[in-house]
Design an enzyme around this catalytic site. Structure first.
Site, PDB file in Angstrom:
ATOM      1  N   ASN A  35       0.840  -1.192   0.000  1.00  0.00           N
ATOM      2  CA  ASN A  35       0.000   0.000   0.000  1.00  0.00           C
ATOM      3  C   ASN A  35       0.873   1.239   0.000  1.00  0.00           C
ATOM      4  OD1 ASN A  35       0.445  -0.114   3.128  1.00  0.00           O
ATOM      5  ND2 ASN A  35      -0.765  -1.938   2.635  1.00  0.00           N
ATOM      6  N   SER A  79      -5.724  -1.702   5.179  1.00  0.00           N
ATOM      7  CA  SER A  79      -5.704  -2.215   6.555  1.00  0.00           C
ATOM      8  C   SER A  79      -4.450  -1.783   7.293  1.00  0.00           C
ATOM      9  CB  SER A  79      -5.799  -3.746   6.539  1.00  0.00           C
ATOM     10  OG  SER A  79      -4.743  -4.310   5.784  1.00  0.00           O
ATOM     11  N   GLU A  80      -3.432  -1.340   6.550  1.00  0.00           N
ATOM     12  CA  GLU A  80      -2.184  -0.889   7.171  1.00  0.00           C
ATOM     13  C   GLU A  80      -2.195   0.603   7.473  1.00  0.00           C
ATOM     14  OE1 GLU A  80      -0.194  -2.799   8.378  1.00  0.00           O
ATOM     15  OE2 GLU A  80       0.251  -4.549   7.158  1.00  0.00           O
ATOM     16  N   HIS A  98       4.765   0.769   1.143  1.00  0.00           N
ATOM     17  CA  HIS A  98       4.892  -0.542   1.801  1.00  0.00           C
ATOM     18  C   HIS A  98       4.718  -1.627   0.750  1.00  0.00           C
ATOM     19  CE1 HIS A  98       4.245  -4.064   4.190  1.00  0.00           C
ATOM     20  NE2 HIS A  98       2.936  -4.083   3.996  1.00  0.00           N
ATOM     21  N   HIS A 100       5.635  -6.072  -0.379  1.00  0.00           N
ATOM     22  CA  HIS A 100       6.001  -7.428   0.025  1.00  0.00           C
ATOM     23  C   HIS A 100       7.097  -7.937  -0.910  1.00  0.00           C
ATOM     24  CE1 HIS A 100       1.775  -8.186   1.993  1.00  0.00           C
ATOM     25  NE2 HIS A 100       2.434  -7.190   2.554  1.00  0.00           N
ATOM     26  N   TYR A 119      27.388   0.693  -0.242  1.00  0.00           N
ATOM     27  CA  TYR A 119      27.439   2.045   0.311  1.00  0.00           C
ATOM     28  C   TYR A 119      26.100   2.777   0.281  1.00  0.00           C
ATOM     29  CZ  TYR A 119      27.853   3.959  -4.493  1.00  0.00           C
ATOM     30  OH  TYR A 119      27.643   4.313  -5.796  1.00  0.00           O
ATOM     31  N   HIS A 160       7.253 -10.261   6.544  1.00  0.00           N
ATOM     32  CA  HIS A 160       6.168  -9.424   6.015  1.00  0.00           C
ATOM     33  C   HIS A 160       6.603  -8.651   4.768  1.00  0.00           C
ATOM     34  CE1 HIS A 160       2.677  -6.480   7.163  1.00  0.00           C
ATOM     35  NE2 HIS A 160       2.852  -6.525   5.849  1.00  0.00           N
ATOM     36  N   TYR A 215      25.161  15.331  -3.617  1.00  0.00           N
ATOM     37  CA  TYR A 215      25.036  14.560  -4.847  1.00  0.00           C
ATOM     38  C   TYR A 215      23.994  15.145  -5.787  1.00  0.00           C
ATOM     39  CZ  TYR A 215      24.112  10.606  -7.964  1.00  0.00           C
ATOM     40  OH  TYR A 215      23.946   9.816  -9.062  1.00  0.00           O
TER      41      TYR A 215
END
Length: 218
Positions: A35, A79-80, A98, A100, A119, A160, A215
């Site tokens: 999500n 749901s998260e 998020h 998986h 690095y 997860h 950078y």
């Protein structure tokens, strides 16, 4: 889409849907797992629960406030949502992703912290921690994640997946992709039966952090 939706929300929703679809195209998400969210002023636009990203349209725009109360839309949020709200509450994040992702999820089952094998670890604030396992969507998982993200822009979630934040949605996505790549690198290097991967020191990472601050193009 209903009238009265700010143009800024519409633009943010359009980008959110595109990035959500990119997680699938890049293999970071399967089906409706994962999500995304983006903060616009005092509102948080978030992907809905259980809707394939290729089916999301402008009329599906979903917004909540910083406490998770509805601001716009009729679909149920991911749901998260507690996980996203905890990150916005404890960091200066403007976006959260998020996933998986396969290699990152595999690494989350093996170590408590991703060793500094490259690095670009410095770009995520330092060695990436693994938040202890808790049921998805729970306040417990949100609390574990908040701690794992202390001074970091990404972490792994045990058994997860990944969670990353940034000052823009693009940056949050790049942090996610970078983390998945580093996990793939670590798994590849540790698959050798005859050699052990060389790791970077704290001084090495601090030197990179200083260079990353300047950078890119001015």
């Amino acid at each position: 889409m209903r009238r009265g939706i700010p143009a800024e929300w519409r633009r943010a929703w359009s980008e959110l849907v595109l990035r959500a679809r990119q997680t699938v195209a890049d293999g970071l998400v399967v089906g409706t797992s994962g999500n995304l969210s983006v903060r616009v002023g005092d509102a948080i636009l978030v992907t809905p629960s259980g809707v394939p990203y290729d089916q999301l349209r402008p009329r599906d725009l979903l917004a909540v406030d910083r406490r998770g109360r509805p601001r716009a839309g009729t679909l149920a949020p991911t749901s998260e949502l507690p996980l996203h709200l905890a990150i916005y509450d404890s960091t200066d994040a403007a976006a959260v992703v998020h996933t998986h992702a396969l290699h990152a999820t595999a690494v989350s089952t093996l170590v408590d912290e991703l060793p500094p094998i490259h690095y670009m670890t410095a770009a995520l604030g330092g060695p990436v921690r693994v938040a202890p396992y808790a049921t998805y969507g729970s306040e417990e998982l949100a609390a574990h994640t908040r701690e794992a993200l202390r001074d970091r822009t990404a972490c792994l979630l045990r058994n997860h997946g990944t969670i990353a934040h940034g000052t823009t949605l693009r940056q949050a996505y790049e942090h996610t992709a970078q983390l998945e790549w580093m996990c793939h690198l670590w798994l590849t290097a540790t698959s050798s039966r005859t050699h052990t991967p060389a790791l970077l020191s704290r001084a090495d990472l601090e030197a990179v952090s200083a260079k990353l601050a300047a950078y890119g193009q001015s």
